[in-house]
Design a protein around this motif. Structure first.
Motif, mmCIF file in Angstrom:
data_model
loop_
_atom_site.group_PDB
_atom_site.id
_atom_site.type_symbol
_atom_site.label_atom_id
_atom_site.label_comp_id
_atom_site.label_asym_id
_atom_site.label_seq_id
_atom_site.Cartn_x
_atom_site.Cartn_y
_atom_site.Cartn_z
ATOM 1 N N LEU B 36 -5.983 7.458 2.516
ATOM 2 C CA LEU B 36 -4.775 7.850 1.555
ATOM 3 C C LEU B 36 -5.588 6.579 0.636
ATOM 4 C CD1 LEU B 36 -2.182 6.411 3.359
ATOM 5 C CD2 LEU B 36 -1.370 7.879 1.657
ATOM 6 N N MET B 37 -6.369 5.198 0.744
ATOM 7 C CA MET B 37 -6.718 4.340 -0.050
ATOM 8 C C MET B 37 -7.538 5.270 -0.833
ATOM 9 S SD MET B 37 -5.322 1.713 0.592
ATOM 10 C CE MET B 37 -6.123 0.155 -0.795
ATOM 11 N N VAL B 38 -8.605 6.073 -0.223
ATOM 12 C CA VAL B 38 -8.934 6.893 -1.349
ATOM 13 C C VAL B 38 -8.392 7.943 -2.744
ATOM 14 C CG1 VAL B 38 -10.826 8.428 -2.236
ATOM 15 C CG2 VAL B 38 -11.581 7.233 -0.352
ATOM 16 N N ASP B 39 -7.329 8.583 -2.043
ATOM 17 C CA ASP B 39 -6.529 9.381 -3.020
ATOM 18 C C ASP B 39 -5.517 8.368 -3.886
ATOM 19 O OD1 ASP B 39 -7.421 11.504 -1.576
ATOM 20 O OD2 ASP B 39 -5.819 11.661 -0.388
ATOM 21 N N VAL B 40 -5.492 7.197 -3.399
ATOM 22 C CA VAL B 40 -4.512 6.566 -4.477
ATOM 23 C C VAL B 40 -5.469 5.964 -5.585
ATOM 24 C CG1 VAL B 40 -2.924 3.963 -4.240
ATOM 25 C CG2 VAL B 40 -2.870 5.379 -2.619
ATOM 26 N N ARG B 41 -6.601 5.308 -5.373
ATOM 27 C CA ARG B 41 -7.116 4.668 -6.475
ATOM 28 C C ARG B 41 -8.260 6.131 -7.508
ATOM 29 N NH1 ARG B 41 -10.126 1.933 -2.246
ATOM 30 N NH2 ARG B 41 -10.168 -0.262 -2.508
ATOM 31 N N ALA B 42 -7.924 7.936 -6.515
ATOM 32 C CA ALA B 42 -8.257 8.046 -7.697
ATOM 33 C C ALA B 42 -7.260 9.050 -8.054
ATOM 34 C CB ALA B 42 -8.447 9.491 -6.825
ATOM 35 N N GLY B 43 -6.264 8.089 -8.437
ATOM 36 C CA GLY B 43 -5.054 9.200 -8.821
ATOM 37 C C GLY B 43 -4.549 10.001 -8.282
ATOM 38 N N LYS B 44 -5.424 10.511 -7.205
ATOM 39 C CA LYS B 44 -4.162 11.872 -7.376
ATOM 40 C C LYS B 44 -2.632 11.762 -6.035
ATOM 41 C CE LYS B 44 -8.591 13.677 -5.321
ATOM 42 N NZ LYS B 44 -9.128 14.199 -3.887
ATOM 43 N N LEU B 45 -2.383 10.505 -5.668
ATOM 44 C CA LEU B 45 -1.774 10.474 -5.363
ATOM 45 C C LEU B 45 -0.544 8.492 -5.851
ATOM 46 C CD1 LEU B 45 -1.872 10.615 -1.196
ATOM 47 C CD2 LEU B 45 -0.941 12.026 -2.675
ATOM 48 N N SER B 46 0.783 8.750 -5.596
ATOM 49 C CA SER B 46 1.103 7.779 -6.212
ATOM 50 C C SER B 46 2.375 7.235 -5.597
ATOM 51 C CB SER B 46 1.497 7.947 -7.239
ATOM 52 O OG SER B 46 1.751 8.980 -8.128
ATOM 53 N N PRO B 47 2.382 6.731 -4.220
ATOM 54 C CA PRO B 47 3.526 6.305 -3.257
ATOM 55 C C PRO B 47 4.279 5.268 -3.788
ATOM 56 C CG PRO B 47 1.136 6.294 -2.159
ATOM 57 C CD PRO B 47 0.904 6.531 -3.777
ATOM 58 N N GLU B 48 5.364 5.769 -3.541
ATOM 59 C CA GLU B 48 6.238 4.451 -3.907
ATOM 60 C C GLU B 48 6.355 3.121 -2.559
ATOM 61 O OE1 GLU B 48 9.813 5.465 -5.651
ATOM 62 O OE2 GLU B 48 8.499 6.270 -6.782
ATOM 63 N N THR B 49 5.660 3.354 -2.519
ATOM 64 C CA THR B 49 6.162 2.829 -0.925
ATOM 65 C C THR B 49 5.501 3.432 0.888
ATOM 66 O OG1 THR B 49 8.795 2.552 -1.014
ATOM 67 C CG2 THR B 49 7.984 2.094 1.430
ATOM 68 N N MET B 50 4.582 2.925 1.491
ATOM 69 C CA MET B 50 3.262 3.212 2.103
ATOM 70 C C MET B 50 4.179 1.851 3.551
ATOM 71 S SD MET B 50 0.179 3.485 1.367
ATOM 72 C CE MET B 50 -1.164 3.429 -0.377
ATOM 73 N N ILE B 51 4.493 3.238 4.434
ATOM 74 C CA ILE B 51 4.587 2.318 6.077
ATOM 75 C C ILE B 51 3.476 2.359 6.793
ATOM 76 C CG2 ILE B 51 6.823 2.819 8.047
ATOM 77 C CD1 ILE B 51 8.195 4.808 5.203
ATOM 78 N N ASP B 52 3.022 1.321 7.287
ATOM 79 C CA ASP B 52 2.393 0.966 8.313
ATOM 80 C C ASP B 52 2.620 1.543 9.570
ATOM 81 O OD1 ASP B 52 0.417 0.344 9.584
ATOM 82 O OD2 ASP B 52 -0.023 -1.799 8.592
ATOM 83 N N VAL B 53 2.311 2.492 10.184
ATOM 84 C CA VAL B 53 2.227 3.002 11.234
ATOM 85 C C VAL B 53 0.850 2.502 12.336
ATOM 86 C CG1 VAL B 53 3.852 4.515 10.663
ATOM 87 C CG2 VAL B 53 1.321 5.100 11.072
ATOM 88 N N GLY B 54 0.211 2.458 12.126
ATOM 89 C CA GLY B 54 -1.475 1.900 12.517
ATOM 90 C C GLY B 54 -0.854 1.678 13.671
ATOM 91 N N ASP B 55 0.047 0.672 13.845
ATOM 92 C CA ASP B 55 -0.106 -0.748 14.974
ATOM 93 C C ASP B 55 1.134 -0.405 15.783
ATOM 94 O OD1 ASP B 55 -1.542 -1.540 14.057
ATOM 95 O OD2 ASP B 55 -0.868 -3.295 13.272
ATOM 96 N N LEU B 56 2.518 1.116 15.718
ATOM 97 C CA LEU B 56 3.162 0.931 16.481
ATOM 98 C C LEU B 56 2.432 1.723 17.926
ATOM 99 C CD1 LEU B 56 5.088 3.339 13.694
ATOM 100 C CD2 LEU B 56 5.285 1.001 14.836
ATOM 101 N N ASP B 57 2.847 1.446 19.208
ATOM 102 C CA ASP B 57 2.445 1.114 21.005
ATOM 103 C C ASP B 57 2.336 3.268 21.108
ATOM 104 O OD1 ASP B 57 1.902 -1.632 21.182
ATOM 105 O OD2 ASP B 57 3.893 -1.949 22.094
ATOM 106 N N GLU B 58 3.814 3.535 20.675
ATOM 107 C CA GLU B 58 4.429 4.823 20.959
ATOM 108 C C GLU B 58 3.227 5.613 20.072
ATOM 109 O OE1 GLU B 58 5.912 2.727 19.979
ATOM 110 O OE2 GLU B 58 7.885 3.179 20.754
ATOM 111 N N LEU B 59 2.451 4.820 19.371
ATOM 112 C CA LEU B 59 1.483 6.541 18.759
ATOM 113 C C LEU B 59 -0.290 5.823 19.141
ATOM 114 C CD1 LEU B 59 3.655 6.933 16.457
ATOM 115 C CD2 LEU B 59 1.837 6.364 14.797
ATOM 116 N N ARG B 60 -0.533 4.412 20.002
ATOM 117 C CA ARG B 60 -2.006 3.991 20.508
ATOM 118 C C ARG B 60 -1.917 4.583 21.235
ATOM 119 N NH1 ARG B 60 -4.444 3.016 18.075
ATOM 120 N NH2 ARG B 60 -5.625 1.109 19.327
ATOM 121 N N GLY B 61 -2.138 5.236 21.953
ATOM 122 C CA GLY B 61 -2.596 5.431 23.964
ATOM 123 C C GLY B 61 -3.751 6.649 23.740
#
Ligand code: FAD
Ligand code: FES
Ligand code: FES
Lengths: 177, 304
Positions: B36-61
């Motif tokens: 995402l950070m590469v694509d946003v900087r390159a102007g390939k994506l322009s998200p309105e909002t980023m939802i941080d899912v990296g710390d959700l327990d259900e996705l971490r095991g």
């Protein structure tokens, strides 16, 4: 401190004065921006400042200063692993993350640990030497501490391991240490 | 480099995350941010909002149960590499992780981000494909499981709807009688995208005859391809039982006809889509190297 939602950790740290965190490529390729984020070495150009909210962040200058350098920093200087120095803060961070987890790394493990850090100057040989030097210095320092502690409490254990050494099985004892 | 403005939301729970995804228009989940950070900087994506899912327990095991492994969508490549059961029992995925980017990126890059990004050169996709993986997708209206083969529909295209999170990837842990391997060819030894990936899993009976073989080729087509003719050519043969004594060096002829033939067929499978004689030859070489390593237990270039 308040940051904008799109603020990138790299920029936020540099704005705060941590200019030891270098801005090399901003696309995750070079590792000059590496910091320890909760103990893991990461590219700060790939992390939103908001994602690091509440995390422990250590930069190269957090490990040691010019007056009181960290063993790793000293080893980089002593091994001639610094030329222009642009990659060094990131290299030091990746080395710290490696040695915290693996105090006695092989050359292959060192090269893998530094695989995200590019250097245009040194050709990497001296950098690998610096990591080896740091590992041996840190091992020396910790065994000195151990010795001091075990003088009283663990004197007996030490005796018995010495005996193993004397009985001639040196490689085994050495290999385990 | 300036980064265009967007909102950042950090949900405290999975339910909240799914709710945000359903209600925020133009929202992207962010995990490691290495795409995402590469694509946003390159102007390939322009998200309105980023939802941080990296710390959700259900996705971490990483959970092992009833000889099945389930990996959370926000598990990082570094975490895969540190997992003892993956190291010992899932060599194809372990080897794919070893070739993935570099140490710094591996500490952030997630399995879910890699699959949802769906780059043709994804390194986890071919490995997970030969493991017969399925992925689960959840939205506020429920969860569905689909095979990875159906999830990936084209270059950078998946079955995921914008309101869904990739929750988990699961696959049966390969039996002890199986062997597998993964090889990648890029512009450098490490820290590069794949020009070609080859992933192999095969299972053998007690006499060493191949019962089942799966070969996936990455980066030769919009999505990983299965080399079905090459797979079929291995089944019923005992190529690991009559292994050469030493590893095969680059350029050397392999004595084993079965390995040679399977590698040739894998190369043929690659060529029509990649349109490149170079990729055909690389697939041939990598497949031969993996099959030989499976037979000898020694990787080309490892033994001296
Ligand atoms: C220098 C560099 C080297 C790289 N080398 C490799 C390589 O060798 N092999 C390789 O395969 N890739 C490589 N990549 C690409 C990238 O690191 C991977 O694709 C990574 O796995 C993406 O994961 P992430 O968590 O960083 O994703 P993010 O950037 O956070 O997200 C990627 C995409 O997935 C979506 N997303 C993330 N998590 C979820 C979820 N749980 N549910 C739904 N959607 C989600 C995001 O909205 C976005 O569209 C490299 C990238 C860089 C910068
Ligand atoms: S500046 Fe972050 S990796 Fe180059
Ligand atoms: S010393 Fe100049 S980039 Fe490494």
């Amino acid at each position: 401190m308040a940051v904008e939602p799109q603020a990138v950790l790299l920029h936020t740290l540099r704005d705060l004065g941590y200019t030891d965190v270098k801005n090399g490529c901003e696309i995750g390729e070079c590792g000059a921006c590496a910091v320890l984020l909760d103990g893991e070495a990461v590219n700060s150009c790939m992390v939103l400042a908001m994602q690091a909210d509440g995390a422990d962040i250590v930069t190269n200058s957090g490990l040691g200063t010019m007056d009181k350098p960290h063993v790793i920093q000293e080893s980089f200087a002593d091994a001639g692993a610094i030329q222009c120095g642009f990659c060094t803060p990131g290299m030091v961070i990746s080395t710290k993350a490696l040695l915290d987890r693996n105090p006695d790394p092989s050359e292959a493990e060192i090269r893998d640990a530094l695989s995200g850090n590019l250097c245009r100057c040194t050709g990497y040989g001296q950098i690998v030497d610096a990591v080896k030097l740091a590992a041996s210095r840190l091992a020396g320092a910790s065994s000195q501490r151990e010795d001091a502690r075990s003088n009283s409490k663990r004197g007996r254990e030490l005796d018995s391991s010495n005996r193993v050494l004397e009985s001639g099985d040196q490689t085994k004892v050495g290999g385990e240490s | 480099m300036t980064v265009p403005a967007f909102n950042y939301l950090k949900p405290d729970s999975l339910a909240e995350a799914l709710d945000m995804l359903a209600t925020e228009p133009g929202a992207y989940p962010i995990a490691g941010g290495t795409n995402l950070m590469v694509d946003v900087r390159a102007g390939k994506l322009s998200p309105e909002t980023m939802i941080d899912v990296g710390d959700l327990d259900e996705l971490r095991g990483i959970v092992v149960k009833d000889s099945q492994m389930t990996i959370g969508g926000a598990v990082t490549i570094a975490e895969l590499l540190r997992h003892e059961i993956i190291r010992q029992r899932v060599p194809v995925l372990f080897a794919a992780g070893k070739t993935f980017a570099n140490t710094l990126i591996r500490n952030r890059a997630t399995v879910g981000g890699n699959l949802v990004n769906a780059a043709p050169c994804s390194d986890t996709a071919p490995a997970l494909l030969v493991l017969d993986a399925e992925v689960s997708l959840s939205s506020s209206s429920g969860t569905r499981w689909i095979p990875l083969t159906e999830f990936l529909v084209g270059a950078f295209q998946t079955q995921r709807r914008a309101d869904e999170l990739l929750m988990e990837v699961r696959f049966p842990i390969p039996p002890a009688s199986s062997r597998g391997g993964f090889e990648k060819m890029g512009l450098r030894k490490i820290s590069c995208m794949a020009k070609v990936d080859v992933a192999v899993m095969a299972d053998f009976d007690e006499r060493g005859a191949c019962k089942d073989a799966r070969i996936a080729l990455g980066a030769v087509a919009p999505i990983p391809l299965r080399a079905e003719k090459a797979e079929a050519s291995l089944v019923g043969t005992a190529f690991i039982a009559r292994a050469p004594e030493k590893p095969v060096r680059c350029g050397e002829q392999v004595q084993d006809k079965t390995i040679e033939e399977a590698a040739r067929l894998a190369g043929e499978a690659a060529s029509p889509r990649s349109g490149s004689e170079y990729k055909r030859q690389v697939v041939y070489g990598l497949t031969r190297r993996i099959l030989t390593a499976m037979a000898t237990g020694i990787r080309d270039g490892e033994a001296s």
